[in-house]
Design a protein around this motif. Structure first.
Motif, short mmCIF file in Angstrom:
data_model
loop_
_atom_site.label_atom_id
_atom_site.label_comp_id
_atom_site.label_asym_id
_atom_site.label_seq_id
_atom_site.Cartn_x
_atom_site.Cartn_y
_atom_site.Cartn_z
N LEU A 261 -20.39 1.06 12.05
CA LEU A 261 -20.56 1.91 13.21
C LEU A 261 -19.49 1.57 14.24
O LEU A 261 -19.13 0.40 14.42
N GLY A 262 -18.98 2.59 14.92
CA GLY A 262 -17.97 2.35 15.93
C GLY A 262 -17.64 3.61 16.69
O GLY A 262 -18.29 4.65 16.54
N ARG A 263 -16.60 3.54 17.51
CA ARG A 263 -16.09 4.69 18.24
C ARG A 263 -14.62 4.82 17.92
O ARG A 263 -13.81 3.97 18.31
N ARG A 264 -14.28 5.88 17.19
CA ARG A 264 -12.90 6.11 16.76
C ARG A 264 -12.38 7.49 17.12
O ARG A 264 -11.19 7.71 17.11
N PRO A 271 -10.40 0.43 23.66
CA PRO A 271 -11.85 0.68 23.71
C PRO A 271 -12.64 -0.53 24.18
O PRO A 271 -13.73 -0.38 24.75
N THR A 272 -12.12 -1.74 23.95
CA THR A 272 -12.83 -2.95 24.39
C THR A 272 -13.06 -2.92 25.89
O THR A 272 -14.14 -3.29 26.38
N ARG A 273 -12.05 -2.48 26.64
CA ARG A 273 -12.17 -2.46 28.10
C ARG A 273 -12.83 -1.18 28.61
O ARG A 273 -13.71 -1.23 29.48
N VAL A 274 -12.44 -0.04 28.07
CA VAL A 274 -12.92 1.24 28.59
C VAL A 274 -14.41 1.45 28.30
O VAL A 274 -15.17 1.94 29.13
N PHE A 275 -14.85 1.08 27.09
CA PHE A 275 -16.23 1.28 26.70
C PHE A 275 -17.07 0.01 26.89
O PHE A 275 -18.06 -0.20 26.21
N ALA A 276 -16.66 -0.85 27.82
CA ALA A 276 -17.35 -2.11 28.04
C ALA A 276 -18.78 -1.87 28.55
O ALA A 276 -19.04 -0.95 29.33
N VAL A 277 -19.71 -2.70 28.06
CA VAL A 277 -21.11 -2.65 28.48
C VAL A 277 -21.46 -4.02 29.05
O VAL A 277 -21.10 -5.05 28.47
N THR A 288 -38.64 -15.38 23.52
CA THR A 288 -37.43 -16.18 23.67
C THR A 288 -36.39 -15.38 24.44
O THR A 288 -36.01 -14.29 24.01
N PRO A 289 -35.93 -15.87 25.59
CA PRO A 289 -34.91 -15.13 26.35
C PRO A 289 -33.57 -15.14 25.62
O PRO A 289 -33.21 -16.12 24.96
N LEU A 290 -32.83 -14.05 25.77
CA LEU A 290 -31.60 -13.86 25.01
C LEU A 290 -30.62 -13.05 25.85
O LEU A 290 -31.01 -12.09 26.53
N LEU A 291 -29.35 -13.44 25.83
CA LEU A 291 -28.30 -12.66 26.48
C LEU A 291 -27.66 -11.74 25.44
O LEU A 291 -27.20 -12.21 24.40
N VAL A 292 -27.64 -10.44 25.72
CA VAL A 292 -27.16 -9.45 24.76
C VAL A 292 -26.05 -8.63 25.40
O VAL A 292 -26.19 -8.14 26.53
N GLN A 293 -24.95 -8.47 24.67
CA GLN A 293 -23.84 -7.64 25.16
C GLN A 293 -23.30 -6.77 24.04
O GLN A 293 -22.56 -7.23 23.17
N PRO A 298 -11.12 -4.15 19.38
CA PRO A 298 -9.92 -3.33 19.57
C PRO A 298 -9.78 -2.23 18.53
O PRO A 298 -9.17 -1.19 18.80
N ALA A 299 -10.33 -2.41 17.32
CA ALA A 299 -10.29 -1.38 16.30
C ALA A 299 -11.37 -0.32 16.47
O ALA A 299 -11.43 0.65 15.72
N GLY A 300 -12.25 -0.52 17.47
CA GLY A 300 -13.30 0.46 17.73
C GLY A 300 -14.62 0.16 17.05
O GLY A 300 -15.56 0.94 17.18
#
Length: 313
Positions: A261-264, A271-277, A288-293, A298-300
């Motif tokens: 799955l990706g955005r192409r 895309p790493t910077r523009v579609f950053a979440v 259990t607490p978890l950090l999710v990003q 760069p390949a999408g």
């Protein structure tokens, strides 16, 4: 297996040299020979992945023409689109055309293969057909965006090319199957991924979340609008150690190769910077607490970074 970077660089340089040599040959030989019997393209590009934009200068004998048409020809099949022929500011006769491709988007129905591009002019009751000379191939431009490589709707690929004598032609390729992320939704306990499949009609779909040494398979919901939905099982994606884990998302379907799955289908260079979440803190079923990003490479490719929530975090 990827080619070594020096070899890829050498191939690109060799290809650029061939293009320059061919353009020089066209300018010295074919342009003087065919220049009075053909239209010379000053600009030619496929914008937004599915619209051919053309600007050309016509021979001196041509004049403004309200009935001008662009013709795409292949094996006896003819597709036509309107063109504008007018007198330019310097007194020369010019032509502009914008040709939308793809029946799915209301454009011309063009199937796979090479299509000759010609300009048809009216001359009283007669019609005259001109070749379009493409002396210089379109050059990529800089900036945060780049030319669309494929149609953002269908995934079909349209490229401009030329014959040995310089006549422009359109090269059409079918879409490669791909799983395109449409949107994601992060809640307090899960990440929902909505995606569509381009270039194929999948059956027996399921999604795998894959990290180093770990593989989790999840069912897929098919929605009414042609989208698919899968939820990341965050309660099972907690890192086993004190380091973050990167989870790739892979679609598997009967009769199709595995697709990440990706955005192409976009024109973004980074895309790493523009579609950053942004990173979010979630709590799994085991509390259990978890950090999710969620992020894109760069390949999408789409990834979910899961980090243990330490006291410092």
């Amino acid at each position: 297996m990827k080619r070594p970077r020096p070899l890829r660089t050498a191939r690109r340089r060799l290809s650029a040299l061939r293009r320059r040599a061919r353009s020089a040959l066209l300018r010295r030989l074919f342009l003087p020979w065919r220049g009075q019997r053909a239209a010379v393209l000053r600009y030619a590009a496929v914008l937004d992945g599915q619209t051919v934009n053309l600007h050309a200068r016509l021979p001196r004998w041509a004049g403004p023409d309200d009935g001008a048409r662009i013709e795409l020809l292949r094996k006896g099949v003819r597709r036509t689109a309107p063109a504008r022929v007018y007198t330019d500011h310097d007194g020369a006769v010019a032509m502009d055309a914008a040709i939308l491709l793809g029946q799915e988007v209301g454009g011309l129905a063009v199937d796979t293969g090479h299509w000759d591009i010609r300009l048809r002019l009216s001359e009283g009751a007669r019609r005259k057909s001109l070749s379009l000379l493409l002396v210089d191939m379109p050059k990529p431009y800089g900036g945060p965006t780049r030319p669309m490589q494929v149609s953002g709707v269908t995934g079909a690929r349209y490229r401009l090319g030329r014959t040995v004598t310089g006549s422009a032609r359109l090269e059409c390729s079918p879409p490669s199957p791909m799983a395109e992320v449409v949107r994601i939704a992060v809640s307090h306990s899960e990440v929902e991924v909505f995606f569509r499949v381009v270039g194929a009609e999948p059956r027996g779909t399921r999604v795998e979340f894959v990290a180093s040494g770990r593989r989790l398979e999840e069912p897929v919901d098919r929605l009414d609008d042609g989208l698919f939905r899968v939820a990341a099982p965050l309660h099972r994606m907690t890192p086993r150690g004190d380091r973050p884990e990167q989870w790739d998302v892979v679609l598997r379907a009967d009769g199709l190769p595995a697709m990440r799955l990706g955005r192409r289908l976009h024109d973004v260079r980074n895309p790493t910077r523009v579609f950053a979440v942004r990173e979010s803190a979630v709590t799994g079923r085991d509390r259990t607490p978890l950090l999710v990003q969620p992020r894109y490479t760069p390949a999408g490719n789409f990834r979910i970074k899961c980090s243990p929530m330490t006291e410092a975090a």
